[in-house]
Design a protein around this motif. Sequence first.
Motif, PDB file in Angstrom:
ATOM      1  N   ARG A 133      -0.250  -1.200 -21.246  1.00 53.24           N
ATOM      2  CA  ARG A 133      -0.222  -0.813 -22.698  1.00 53.24           C
ATOM      3  C   ARG A 133      -0.018  -1.785 -23.351  1.00 53.24           C
ATOM      4  O   ARG A 133      -0.047  -2.924 -23.728  1.00 53.24           O
ATOM      5  N   MET A 134      -0.172  -1.539 -24.856  1.00 54.41           N
ATOM      6  CA  MET A 134      -0.097  -1.330 -26.202  1.00 54.41           C
ATOM      7  C   MET A 134       0.906  -1.901 -26.820  1.00 54.41           C
ATOM      8  O   MET A 134       2.090  -0.726 -27.112  1.00 54.41           O
ATOM      9  N   GLY A 135       1.202  -2.711 -27.731  1.00 50.79           N
ATOM     10  CA  GLY A 135       2.005  -2.974 -28.585  1.00 50.79           C
ATOM     11  C   GLY A 135       1.930  -3.431 -29.978  1.00 50.79           C
ATOM     12  O   GLY A 135       0.708  -4.617 -29.592  1.00 50.79           O
ATOM     13  N   LEU A 136       2.853  -2.738 -31.024  1.00 52.41           N
ATOM     14  CA  LEU A 136       2.002  -2.658 -32.343  1.00 52.41           C
ATOM     15  C   LEU A 136       3.043  -5.024 -32.558  1.00 52.41           C
ATOM     16  O   LEU A 136       4.361  -4.747 -32.241  1.00 52.41           O
ATOM     17  N   TYR A 137       2.573  -6.022 -32.692  1.00 55.16           N
ATOM     18  CA  TYR A 137       2.968  -7.364 -33.794  1.00 55.16           C
ATOM     19  C   TYR A 137       3.033  -7.348 -35.021  1.00 55.16           C
ATOM     20  O   TYR A 137       4.101  -7.744 -35.367  1.00 55.16           O
ATOM     21  N   SER A 138       2.032  -6.881 -35.537  1.00 55.30           N
ATOM     22  CA  SER A 138       1.857  -6.554 -37.325  1.00 55.30           C
ATOM     23  C   SER A 138       0.934  -6.212 -37.147  1.00 55.30           C
ATOM     24  O   SER A 138       0.181  -5.006 -36.478  1.00 55.30           O
ATOM     25  N   ASP A 139       0.931  -5.545 -38.615  1.00 55.61           N
ATOM     26  CA  ASP A 139      -0.415  -4.469 -39.218  1.00 55.61           C
ATOM     27  C   ASP A 139      -1.618  -4.800 -39.114  1.00 55.61           C
ATOM     28  O   ASP A 139      -2.571  -3.775 -38.686  1.00 55.61           O
TER      29      ASP A 139
END
Length: 634
Positions: free
Chosen positions: A211-217
Motif C-alpha cells: 500500500r502507498m500513502g501520500l505524505y506530501s506533494d
Amino acid sequence: MAVPAVVPPAGSVPGTMSCMASEPRDGAKDSISTAPLSEDERRTLLSREEPRLAVAVYHRRGVDIALLRPGCAVVVGRKHPSDLCIDDPTLSRQHARFTQVDTQVMVEDLGSTNGTWIAGQRVPQAALSVGAEAMLGSLIARIQMQGAIHDDGIPDGENSFRARLDDEIARTRHFQRRLALLAVRAASRAGPAPVASWVGVVRSHLRPIDRMGLYSDDTVLILLPEMELDAVLALARTIALPGAAGDPVRRVGVALYPQIANTSEELIERARAMLAHAGDDEPVQVASPAAWVESKLQAEPEPIVAGAAMRSLLETVQRVANARIPVVLHGETGTGKEVVAHLLHERSPRRQQRMVRVNCGAIPGHLVESTLFGHEKGAFTGAVHQQKGVFEEADGGTVFLDEIGELLAPAQAALLRVLETGHFCRVGSAREIAVDVRIIAATHRDLEAMANEGVFRADLLYRLNAITLAIPPLRQRFDEIEPLAMRFVAQANQANGRAVRGISRRTMDVLRAYDWPGNVRELRNAIERAVVVTASEMIEPCDLPSRVHAYRGKTALDQATAKLAALPNAAEASLAPPADDEFRSRIQQYEARIIAEALAASGWSRATAARRLGMPLRTLAHKIKIFGIKESGR
C-alpha cells in the motif's frame, strides 16, 4: 487559507469519480445539471496530461474524489440523490454542492445540519482556490488538481493509510512476522517532483498487497507486509534506480518492524529520518536493523520541556540518577521514555560510558542469550567469530531495555540471572564474566498484570521495579504543547531547508484541542509534515494532518454535541418528544458519561478534566458528586 495542491489525491477512487447530475434542493439557485460521464470518459480524463480540478473528500476509510468540469455541479452527501455519497453520520443526505467556475470552485451549503465550514467559520457559500479546504460536518473537502495518473497509482489518504498500517502492525505482532515501511521522495533539476509524475513507476514494482500513502506533494510512504530485509532492500534499490534522462531522481528511506520500531508513528519517523540521509552516493538508507545499538539522543541538546505535569518526575530523576538500582519507566508509546532514560544516564556517574538500547521486541527467541551476553566462535551454526553481547559492551554504563514487556521468556530468565549475580557466560563458554551495568527498563504495558497472568516473571519484576517513574501522556501536559511544537518547527526547518516562521494562533488552538494518542512523537511528526507542505510563512490548520485538522471542537462537551448531531437521521427523524422526566434523565445520563470519559482521558485529574470540559473546577466537583462518578476499581 489556500494550501499547495496535493497531486495526486490520496486514497481509493470510487466508481462515481465524475461530474454528475445534481438534483437541487428547494430554493437552490442556478443549479446546473448534466449527464454523468461514462466509465471510459472517466478513465480518459484520468489519463490526460493536462490537470483538471477535482474535489477530494477525506474520511475514515480514505478519500473519495470527483472530477469537476465548468458548468457541472457535484453534490456531496450521505445518501442518494447526492452524486458523491459518503456514509458518514456528520453529513446530511445532500450536504454541499461544488461547481467549477473558471479556475475556482464555488461551494454552496444545502441546508445541512452540521454545516459547511471554512477557516473555522460556518458559511452558506464561498469560492475555493486550488489547495483550499472546506469542512463538511467532520470531513475535509479539498480542491486539488488531477494529472496523469491511473487508478492503481493513487496513494491512500493519510487516515486510511495510517489505519491500514496500524492494522498490519497488530497482525504482524500477533503472528510474530515482519514488515517494512519505505519513505520515497523524488526531485528533478527544477526542484521537488510532484508525486503524480513518478508514482505510477513506483506502483509498477509493488505487489498487490503493498500500500502507498501520500505524505506530501513529493513524498509517499509504502507499506510492505510479509517482506524480509533482503527483499526490502532489493525493492528499495529498484525504486531508486535512475530512469530515462530527465526523469526525477528518487531517494528511499527504510524502517523495519519490529527491529526498528513498534508503532506506526515511530516507523514513519524512522523512515523519514533515513530518507533525509539519502543522497546521490547512497540513494537508499536503512535504519539499523540490529537488536541493540549504542543509544544517542535524537533531540537537540536542550533542557527537556518541563511543564507542571513533568516537574515532579524530573525532580525524581535528579534524585535517583546517582543510584545503581534499576528503574522502570512506564508510559504510553511516544511520551519520551528514551529521553528520560538519557537524562538518568547523563546525570549519573556513568555518563562517560556507553548507554546501549535494546529493542526487546526485536530479539529472536533463538538469539536471546547470544544478543545479551555474546558468544564464542563456533558456539552455534553461523557463529563464525567471537561476539560481545549487550552487557559486555555496556560494562560500566547503562543498558536501556526498551519495551521490556515484549521480552520473550528465555530472555527474562537470562536477564534475571545477571541481575541477581552480576555475572554471565558467553554462549559456548563456561568462563564467567563480571559486569557492572545499570538497568533502565521502559514499557507501556502493565507488568504487574502480566506477572499475575504468568506472561512476565514475577521475580524479574521485583528485581526491576525498585523505582517506577510514570511518564504522563501529552494530553496531560497541556502547557508543553506550544514550546514543543515551536522546537519541532525549528528542527524541521533545519532538516528540510525550510524557513517557516511559526504557528498561527488558530493552528495552536487546534494542536491544544487534539488528544495526541501518539503523544510527543505524533506531535513531532505532525509538525514536520506541516513544515514540509505549508505554502505560507506560518503553519495554518489546513497544513496539519487531516486527523488533527478534522478534530471537532476543543472540549469533550463539543465532542458530545457533535455525537448527538451525528446520530443517524438526527435532523430528519420524526419522533414524538419524550416526557419531561425522561428527557431530563437522558440528558443527565449523557452528561455523566461525557464527564466520566473526560476524567478517564485526564488520568482522573479533576483540574485537567475541568479544563478539557471548559467548566469551572467547582462545577465539575459538584457534578461528580451529584452523578456519583467514581474511578473504576475504587
